[in-house]
Design a protein around this motif. Structure first.
Motif, mmCIF file in Angstrom:
data_model
loop_
_atom_site.group_PDB
_atom_site.id
_atom_site.type_symbol
_atom_site.label_atom_id
_atom_site.label_comp_id
_atom_site.label_asym_id
_atom_site.label_seq_id
_atom_site.Cartn_x
_atom_site.Cartn_y
_atom_site.Cartn_z
ATOM 1 N N THR A 192 0.829 -1.202 0.000
ATOM 2 C CA THR A 192 0.000 0.000 0.000
ATOM 3 C C THR A 192 0.865 1.253 0.000
ATOM 4 O OG1 THR A 192 -1.687 -1.191 1.256
ATOM 5 C CG2 THR A 192 -1.884 1.197 1.179
ATOM 6 N N LEU A 193 1.955 1.218 0.767
ATOM 7 C CA LEU A 193 2.863 2.362 0.801
ATOM 8 C C LEU A 193 3.417 2.647 -0.593
ATOM 9 C CD1 LEU A 193 4.500 4.501 2.341
ATOM 10 C CD2 LEU A 193 6.209 2.731 2.810
ATOM 11 N N THR A 194 3.800 1.606 -1.309
ATOM 12 C CA THR A 194 4.312 1.780 -2.671
ATOM 13 C C THR A 194 3.287 2.478 -3.553
ATOM 14 O OG1 THR A 194 5.700 -0.190 -2.484
ATOM 15 C CG2 THR A 194 5.181 0.560 -4.710
ATOM 16 N N VAL A 195 2.036 2.066 -3.431
ATOM 17 C CA VAL A 195 0.960 2.659 -4.223
ATOM 18 C C VAL A 195 0.804 4.146 -3.896
ATOM 19 C CG1 VAL A 195 -1.532 2.684 -4.619
ATOM 20 C CG2 VAL A 195 -0.296 0.507 -4.521
ATOM 21 N N TYR A 196 0.835 4.491 -2.605
ATOM 22 C CA TYR A 196 0.619 5.887 -2.219
ATOM 23 C C TYR A 196 1.790 6.784 -2.608
ATOM 24 C CZ TYR A 196 -3.802 5.088 0.069
ATOM 25 O OH TYR A 196 -5.118 4.793 0.305
ATOM 26 N N ILE A 197 2.992 6.263 -2.552
ATOM 27 C CA ILE A 197 4.137 7.062 -3.017
ATOM 28 C C ILE A 197 4.016 7.302 -4.523
ATOM 29 C CG2 ILE A 197 6.630 6.976 -3.436
ATOM 30 C CD1 ILE A 197 6.898 5.696 -0.666
ATOM 31 N N LYS A 198 3.597 6.285 -5.266
ATOM 32 C CA LYS A 198 3.387 6.431 -6.714
ATOM 33 C C LYS A 198 2.318 7.487 -6.990
ATOM 34 C CE LYS A 198 2.332 3.645 -10.838
ATOM 35 N NZ LYS A 198 1.076 4.298 -11.281
ATOM 36 N N ARG A 199 1.230 7.458 -6.225
ATOM 37 C CA ARG A 199 0.151 8.436 -6.434
ATOM 38 C C ARG A 199 0.610 9.854 -6.122
ATOM 39 N NH1 ARG A 199 -5.149 5.543 -3.648
ATOM 40 N NH2 ARG A 199 -5.392 3.851 -5.157
ATOM 41 N N LEU A 200 1.372 9.999 -5.015
ATOM 42 C CA LEU A 200 1.884 11.331 -4.675
ATOM 43 C C LEU A 200 2.775 11.870 -5.785
ATOM 44 C CD1 LEU A 200 2.888 11.473 -0.887
ATOM 45 C CD2 LEU A 200 1.064 12.714 -2.050
ATOM 46 N N ARG A 201 3.638 11.021 -6.300
ATOM 47 C CA ARG A 201 4.516 11.459 -7.390
ATOM 48 C C ARG A 201 3.717 11.867 -8.620
ATOM 49 N NH1 ARG A 201 9.213 6.818 -6.613
ATOM 50 N NH2 ARG A 201 10.657 8.108 -5.373
ATOM 51 N N GLU A 202 2.673 11.111 -8.939
ATOM 52 C CA GLU A 202 1.849 11.441 -10.107
ATOM 53 C C GLU A 202 1.159 12.786 -9.939
ATOM 54 O OE1 GLU A 202 -0.664 8.037 -10.301
ATOM 55 O OE2 GLU A 202 0.750 6.861 -11.537
ATOM 56 N N LYS A 203 0.807 13.133 -8.711
ATOM 57 C CA LYS A 203 0.093 14.379 -8.467
ATOM 58 C C LYS A 203 1.013 15.583 -8.259
ATOM 59 C CE LYS A 203 -4.054 12.229 -6.494
ATOM 60 N NZ LYS A 203 -5.006 12.172 -5.353
ATOM 61 N N LEU A 204 2.248 15.324 -7.775
ATOM 62 C CA LEU A 204 3.106 16.437 -7.356
ATOM 63 C C LEU A 204 4.359 16.642 -8.209
ATOM 64 C CD1 LEU A 204 3.024 15.860 -3.473
ATOM 65 C CD2 LEU A 204 1.571 17.379 -4.832
ATOM 66 N N GLU A 205 4.849 15.587 -8.818
ATOM 67 C CA GLU A 205 6.099 15.699 -9.584
ATOM 68 C C GLU A 205 5.832 16.258 -10.982
ATOM 69 O OE1 GLU A 205 9.083 15.114 -8.510
ATOM 70 O OE2 GLU A 205 8.949 13.677 -6.839
ATOM 71 N N ASP A 206 6.809 17.010 -11.511
ATOM 72 C CA ASP A 206 6.731 17.453 -12.900
ATOM 73 C C ASP A 206 6.853 16.256 -13.832
ATOM 74 O OD1 ASP A 206 6.480 20.133 -12.163
ATOM 75 O OD2 ASP A 206 8.653 20.431 -12.107
#
Length: 226
Positions: A192-206
């Motif tokens: 689950t942690l892996t999924v949430y880090i991926k989601r954060l990157r998709e929303k916040l990273e250029d």
């Protein structure tokens, strides 16, 4: 500032108390896990920082650190006679903010205490936290990037808060999992942690494929630059 010292060596403990009180700190001394646990259960809200010896007659400073971090985000510094990587990493995984190896110079310890306290004061004195171009308003739980609001789920927001309060530090996956559990009481596993880090990157990273905000530290965890 009130500092809790848990140290069973009477010579070291008395020297610490004297030196810290000369620097205008208030101190409370415990010499075993049992007494320290009772004090933490009853008076943690009055303590600004904890100094825990790792090796105690009836347990370990690790247990005390875990108890403190479960209750509130009070800074913890470990006093350890061991300078090997395993003990250091284990202590940081427990949520410790720093460690110092015996024998140490009192001035160095005081400098580290002041540094940790400054960091915590800075974090709590403002409702606005920043991570690069990302701005987090903790008062109304809103996240913006470049002036545009970014919508996050509750768990995504908790994870982002953890990163924002530990900028410049490497956080292991175990630390992130422990802190997400403490903050919300929700069960979060490694996948689950892996999924949430991926989601954060998709929303916040250029560029989520080449993240510049939440960086992977291979074999250890993640780091957000100051």
């Amino acid at each position: 500032m009130h500092i809790l010292i848990v140290e069973d060596d009477r010579t070291i403990a008395s020297g610490l108390q004297y030196s810290l009180e000369q620097e205008q700190f208030t101190t409370t001394l415990c010499q075993n896990v049992a007494d320290a646990t009772r004090l933490i259960e009853q008076q943690l809200h009055t303590i600004n920082l904890c100094l825990f010896d790792l090796s105690l007659p009836d347990g370990s400073g690790y247990d005390l650190c875990r108890l403190v971090k479960q209750k509130q985000d009070t800074p913890v510094i470990f006093l350890t006679a061991f300078d090997d990587e395993v003990n250091v990493v284990m202590g940081l995984d427990m949520g410790a903010d720093d460690y110092i190896t015996k024998p140490f110079r009192v001035r160095e310890l005081i400098s580290r205490i002041q540094s940790v306290l400054r960091l915590y004061t800075k974090q709590t004195s403002s409702s606005i936290l920043t991570m690069g171009a990302v701005e987090i308003n903790t008062q109304d739980a809103k996240v913006k990037k470049g002036g545009d609001e970014i919508l996050l789920t509750a768990l995504e927001y908790r994870l982002l808060l953890i990163f924002s309060r530990h900028t410049g530090q490497v956080l292991t996956r175990a630390q992130l999992l422990d802190q997400m559990w403490d903050m919300g009481g929700d069960f979060v596993n490694d996948n689950t942690l892996t999924v949430y880090i991926k989601r954060l990157r998709e929303k916040l990273e250029d560029d989520p494929q080449q993240p510049s905000l939440i960086k992977t530290v291979r074999g250890i965890g993640y780091k957000v630059e100051r």
